[in-house]
Enzyme design. Structure first.
Site, short mmCIF file in Angstrom:
data_model
loop_
_atom_site.label_atom_id
_atom_site.label_comp_id
_atom_site.label_asym_id
_atom_site.label_seq_id
_atom_site.Cartn_x
_atom_site.Cartn_y
_atom_site.Cartn_z
N LYS A 11 0.70 -1.16 0.17
CA LYS A 11 0.04 0.08 0.00
C LYS A 11 0.80 1.30 -0.05
O LYS A 11 2.09 1.11 0.44
CB LYS A 11 -0.84 0.02 1.13
CG LYS A 11 -1.81 -1.11 1.16
CD LYS A 11 -2.95 -1.00 2.28
CE LYS A 11 -4.08 -2.25 2.42
NZ LYS A 11 -5.09 -2.06 3.31
N TYR A 51 -12.55 -2.13 -3.95
CA TYR A 51 -13.07 -1.98 -2.60
C TYR A 51 -14.52 -1.84 -2.44
O TYR A 51 -15.20 -1.52 -1.43
CB TYR A 51 -12.42 -1.00 -1.64
CG TYR A 51 -11.08 -1.51 -1.20
CD1 TYR A 51 -10.85 -2.33 -0.25
CD2 TYR A 51 -10.05 -0.60 -1.60
CE1 TYR A 51 -9.57 -2.77 0.15
CE2 TYR A 51 -8.52 -1.08 -1.04
CZ TYR A 51 -8.47 -1.92 -0.25
OH TYR A 51 -7.07 -2.47 0.22
N HIS A 117 -2.34 -5.47 1.37
CA HIS A 117 -3.88 -6.19 1.35
C HIS A 117 -3.33 -7.55 1.20
O HIS A 117 -2.22 -7.81 0.49
CB HIS A 117 -4.52 -5.40 0.29
CG HIS A 117 -5.48 -6.36 -0.24
ND1 HIS A 117 -6.72 -6.17 0.39
CD2 HIS A 117 -5.53 -7.31 -1.41
CE1 HIS A 117 -7.62 -7.19 -0.23
NE2 HIS A 117 -6.99 -7.73 -1.17
N GLU A 128 -9.65 -10.77 -7.51
CA GLU A 128 -8.79 -9.81 -7.23
C GLU A 128 -7.57 -9.78 -8.45
O GLU A 128 -6.99 -8.94 -8.98
CB GLU A 128 -8.21 -9.57 -6.07
CG GLU A 128 -9.37 -9.23 -4.99
CD GLU A 128 -9.20 -9.31 -3.51
OE1 GLU A 128 -9.83 -9.16 -2.61
OE2 GLU A 128 -7.82 -9.54 -3.15
P1 ADP Z 1 -7.96 -6.61 5.76
O1 ADP Z 1 -7.43 -5.63 4.91
O2 ADP Z 1 -7.24 -7.12 6.86
O3 ADP Z 1 -8.71 -7.74 4.76
P2 ADP Z 1 -10.68 -5.32 5.90
O4 ADP Z 1 -10.79 -6.18 4.46
O5 ADP Z 1 -11.58 -5.48 6.82
O6 ADP Z 1 -9.27 -5.73 6.40
O7 ADP Z 1 -10.55 -3.86 5.38
C1 ADP Z 1 -9.78 -3.39 4.36
C2 ADP Z 1 -9.10 -2.27 4.52
O8 ADP Z 1 -9.91 -1.11 4.83
C3 ADP Z 1 -8.01 -2.21 5.55
O9 ADP Z 1 -6.90 -3.18 5.18
C4 ADP Z 1 -7.75 -1.01 5.83
O10 ADP Z 1 -6.69 -0.47 4.90
C5 ADP Z 1 -9.18 -0.26 5.94
N1 ADP Z 1 -9.75 -0.29 7.31
C6 ADP Z 1 -10.41 -1.50 7.77
N2 ADP Z 1 -11.17 -1.05 8.74
C7 ADP Z 1 -11.06 0.28 9.17
C8 ADP Z 1 -11.17 1.21 9.95
N3 ADP Z 1 -11.97 0.93 11.02
N4 ADP Z 1 -10.74 2.57 9.70
C9 ADP Z 1 -10.13 2.92 8.85
N5 ADP Z 1 -9.86 2.05 7.81
C10 ADP Z 1 -10.06 0.59 7.77
MG MG Z 2 -10.08 -7.65 3.42
#
Ligand code: ADP
Ligand code: MG
Length: 140
Positions: A11, A51, A117, A128
């Protein structure tokens, strides 16, 4: 265990701090092989599309801004049980909760700027990977 593929992004917080090599080294040492890699600047449309599953979450807009704020390195990783293997070396989403020795514990700045990610299922990995790579760009 089968050799499978997963999708990874280094990232903008990590590329800004010149950590592409350091992060990739941790992935490789965890038993993952980089079989495709490119450094790109994500467009807003790409970040929004990538996303999409998070579009109703309160952080969606900020996440799109963050992911387009600088270069990222998109990668296809191959290895035994690649999705789970990558999630393990990445560590928890929030670096405060991540285990010692994980990428996020070592390098992440915050729950948002968390350096990497990784796909969360084989099905999402395939989607993806196809979002950023054509099959001929992947060389195992
Ligand atoms: P992961 O990347 O661990 O799979 P998620 O898919 O839940 O997590 O979330 C995607 C991305 O969104 C995270 O990697 C992070 O960059 C961002 N994110 C997740 N939760 C939050 C939060 N509460 N506040 C701000 N950004 C967040
Ligand atoms: Mg995720």
């Amino acid at each position: 265990m089968a050799v499978t593929r997963t999708f990874s992004i280094i990232k903008p917080d990590a590329t800004r701090r010149n950590l592409t090599g350091a992060v990739t080294k941790m992935l490789e040492e965890a038993g993952l092989r980089v079989v495709a890699s490119k450094r790109i600047r994500m467009t807003e449309d790409q970040a929004r599309g990538f996303y999409e599953v998070h579009k109703d979450r309160p952080f969606y807009g900020e996440l799109v801004d963050f992911m387009t704020s600088g270069p990222v390195v998109v990668q296809v990783l191959e290895g035994e049980d690649a999705v789970a293997r990558n999630r393990k070396i990445m560590g928890a989403t929030n670096p405060a909760d991540a285990e010692e020795g994980t990428i996020r514990k070592t390098y992440a700045e915050s729950i948002e700027a968390n350096s990497v990610h990784g796909s969360d299922s084989d099905e999402n990995a395939a989607t993806e990977i196809a979002f950023f790579f054509t099959e001929d760009e992947i060389v195992g």
